[in-house]
Design a protein around this motif. Structure first.
Motif, PDB file in Angstrom:
ATOM      1  N   ALA A   1       0.827  -1.210   0.000  1.00 54.45           N
ATOM      2  CA  ALA A   1       0.000   0.000   0.000  1.00 54.45           C
ATOM      3  C   ALA A   1       0.865   1.265   0.000  1.00 54.45           C
ATOM      4  N   MET A   2       2.010   1.227   0.698  1.00 51.31           N
ATOM      5  CA  MET A   2       2.917   2.372   0.694  1.00 51.31           C
ATOM      6  C   MET A   2       3.498   2.589  -0.704  1.00 51.31           C
ATOM      7  N   ALA A   3       3.881   1.501  -1.375  1.00 48.63           N
ATOM      8  CA  ALA A   3       4.401   1.631  -2.740  1.00 48.63           C
ATOM      9  C   ALA A   3       3.331   2.211  -3.659  1.00 48.63           C
ATOM     10  N   ALA A   4       2.096   1.737  -3.516  1.00 54.57           N
ATOM     11  CA  ALA A   4       1.013   2.243  -4.361  1.00 54.57           C
ATOM     12  C   ALA A   4       0.744   3.718  -4.094  1.00 54.57           C
ATOM     13  N   ALA A   5       0.781   4.113  -2.829  1.00 49.84           N
ATOM     14  CA  ALA A   5       0.568   5.522  -2.491  1.00 49.84           C
ATOM     15  C   ALA A   5       1.651   6.396  -3.109  1.00 49.84           C
ATOM     16  N   ALA A   6       2.894   5.940  -3.047  1.00 52.89           N
ATOM     17  CA  ALA A   6       3.988   6.706  -3.640  1.00 52.89           C
ATOM     18  C   ALA A   6       3.817   6.826  -5.147  1.00 52.89           C
ATOM     19  N   ARG A   7       3.440   5.728  -5.784  1.00 53.04           N
ATOM     20  CA  ARG A   7       3.263   5.743  -7.237  1.00 53.04           C
ATOM     21  C   ARG A   7       2.142   6.702  -7.639  1.00 53.04           C
ATOM     22  N   ARG A   8       1.063   6.730  -6.859  1.00 51.35           N
ATOM     23  CA  ARG A   8      -0.051   7.634  -7.169  1.00 51.35           C
ATOM     24  C   ARG A   8       0.349   9.093  -6.981  1.00 51.35           C
ATOM     25  N   ASN A   9       1.088   9.386  -5.899  1.00 56.27           N
ATOM     26  CA  ASN A   9       1.456  10.774  -5.602  1.00 56.27           C
ATOM     27  C   ASN A   9       2.550  11.287  -6.527  1.00 56.27           C
ATOM     28  N   GLY A  10       3.519  10.439  -6.849  1.00 55.57           N
ATOM     29  CA  GLY A  10       4.514  10.779  -7.857  1.00 55.57           C
ATOM     30  C   GLY A  10       5.729  11.554  -7.378  1.00 55.57           C
ATOM     31  N   ARG A  11       5.733  12.042  -6.143  1.00 56.48           N
ATOM     32  CA  ARG A  11       6.888  12.798  -5.650  1.00 56.48           C
ATOM     33  C   ARG A  11       6.834  12.863  -4.135  1.00 56.48           C
ATOM     34  N   PRO A  12       7.984  13.090  -3.478  1.00 60.63           N
ATOM     35  CA  PRO A  12       7.964  13.282  -2.025  1.00 60.63           C
ATOM     36  C   PRO A  12       7.200  14.559  -1.686  1.00 60.63           C
ATOM     37  N   SER A  13       6.239  14.468  -0.819  1.00 64.30           N
ATOM     38  CA  SER A  13       5.405  15.622  -0.494  1.00 64.30           C
ATOM     39  C   SER A  13       4.794  15.436   0.888  1.00 64.30           C
ATOM     40  N   PRO A  14       4.321  16.523   1.499  1.00 68.61           N
ATOM     41  CA  PRO A  14       3.637  16.384   2.790  1.00 68.61           C
ATOM     42  C   PRO A  14       2.431  15.450   2.699  1.00 68.61           C
ATOM     43  N   ARG A  15       1.708  15.494   1.589  1.00 68.03           N
ATOM     44  CA  ARG A  15       0.540  14.629   1.428  1.00 68.03           C
ATOM     45  C   ARG A  15       0.948  13.162   1.437  1.00 68.03           C
ATOM     46  N   LEU A  16       1.989  12.832   0.685  1.00 71.01           N
ATOM     47  CA  LEU A  16       2.445  11.446   0.659  1.00 71.01           C
ATOM     48  C   LEU A  16       2.958  11.027   2.034  1.00 71.01           C
ATOM     49  N   ARG A  17       3.688  11.897   2.700  1.00 65.97           N
ATOM     50  CA  ARG A  17       4.217  11.559   4.033  1.00 65.97           C
ATOM     51  C   ARG A  17       3.074  11.258   4.998  1.00 65.97           C
ATOM     52  N   ALA A  18       2.017  12.051   4.945  1.00 67.53           N
ATOM     53  CA  ALA A  18       0.875  11.807   5.822  1.00 67.53           C
ATOM     54  C   ALA A  18       0.202  10.483   5.488  1.00 67.53           C
ATOM     55  N   GLU A  19       0.093  10.176   4.204  1.00 66.13           N
ATOM     56  CA  GLU A  19      -0.541   8.917   3.800  1.00 66.13           C
ATOM     57  C   GLU A  19       0.302   7.724   4.246  1.00 66.13           C
ATOM     58  N   LEU A  20       1.615   7.833   4.106  1.00 67.14           N
ATOM     59  CA  LEU A  20       2.484   6.745   4.552  1.00 67.14           C
ATOM     60  C   LEU A  20       2.389   6.544   6.061  1.00 67.14           C
ATOM     61  N   GLY A  21       2.284   7.644   6.807  1.00 65.48           N
ATOM     62  CA  GLY A  21       2.145   7.530   8.254  1.00 65.48           C
ATOM     63  C   GLY A  21       0.875   6.795   8.642  1.00 65.48           C
TER      64      GLY A  21
END
Length: 296
Positions: free
Chosen positions: A66-86
């Motif tokens: 799920a973390m890999a999928a979230a990163a692929r959807r977001n496309g870049r390091p960002s606060p949004r992706l960091r929150a989703e990974l958390g």
């Protein structure tokens, strides 16, 4: 569009499986000083049963995918992706608790590295670690406000801790990778190369678990023991192997455990395996396992 999405899902799962494989291979490595390994079937020395840890490691697979999928959807390091990974990580911690616990430090390391590998397909280990550093630099605004034991120890002793290690682009993971390569080139077996990589981490890491249980003097003592084994030629030499055994005896006698180093070694083994993980668009069916890793 559908085939691209399916390819992404396959790649997400392949990255997650590679990370769990790295974790279970770290668990299987022996003799690890003060750490759970196949000798600990009774959980006498480390209080963590090796078989139970291997079982609970498998529970990380869905969360890491799920973390890999979230990163692929977001496309870049960002606060949004960091929150989703958390948020995904906290769900994964709950799953771990249901299967026996353990691996929290490895989940933090592997989660960031898996997400970063998904963001940078085809990148080498150093590039993936650098991306992880940029990702970790963003705060997790959904994290509990109550400080963890690790963060409390970090604040008390001025140690970087897990967050500092990640924000610095995992320097100890990169050092472990370098040690792996050097030991292999010197002719060491894969097991001895990995033990040297572990000792390389232990020799310099300000491990918050050791700081908590042994204090600064104990940490320095353990670091010195790891350096002595490496300076004797590494674990592939009789002198280095003898010093490794002495360090193991010492840690087990005091019930000290360099747990932070174990999670970072798992991260290094994951990055080491990345070239064998299939890339998006490869001809692979869903559920197919990644290619076999180097035998230990």
């Amino acid at each position: 569009m559908g085939s691209r999405a399916a390819g992404g899902t396959v790649q997400d799962e392949a990255l997650a499986r590679a990370a769990v494989t790295a974790l279970t291979e770290q668990l299987a490595l022996a003799p690890k000083p003060g750490l759970p390994d196949p000798r600990d079937l009774s959980a006498r020395a480390t209080r963590l049963d090796h078989r139970a840890l291997r079982w609970s490691a498998k529970a990380l697979t869905p969360g890491l995918a799920a973390m890999a999928a979230a990163a692929r959807r977001n496309g870049r390091p960002s606060p949004r992706l960091r929150a989703e990974l958390g948020a995904i990580g906290r769900c994964a911690e709950h799953s771990l608790a249901l299967t026996g616990g353990g691996h929290r430090g490895a989940l933090w390391t592997l989660g960031l590295l898996v997400a970063s590998a998904a963001l940078t397909p085809g990148a080498d280990g150093a590039e993936v670690a650098a991306t992880a550093g940029r990702l970790a630099a963003h705060p997790d605004r959904g994290a509990p406000r109550r400080p963890s034991r690790g963060s409390t120890v970090s604040a008390k002793y001025g140690a970087p801790g897990a967050r500092g290690e990640a924000r610095a682009a995992f320097p100890h993971v990169r050092r472990a990778l370098t040690a792996l390569t050097a030991a292999r080139r010197a002719g060491a077996t894969e097991t001895r190369a990995r033990l040297d990589a572990l000792l390389t981490v232990v020799s310099t890491l300000q491990d918050t678990e050791l700081l908590y249980t042994a204090g600064p003097p104990g940490l320095r003592q353990v670091q010195a023991g790891a350096r002595a084994a490496l300076e004797a030629g590494g674990t592939a030499t009789p002198a280095g192997a003898e010093l490794l055994a002495a360090l193991d005896d010492e840690l087990r006698e005091h019930a000290w455990s360099p747990r932070g180093s174990a999670g970072l070694l798992a991260g290094a083994l994951f990055l080491d395996a990345l070239p064998s993980v299939r890339v998006p668009g490869a001809a692979v069916s869903a559920g197919c396992a990644p290619p076999d890793r180097r035998a230990t």
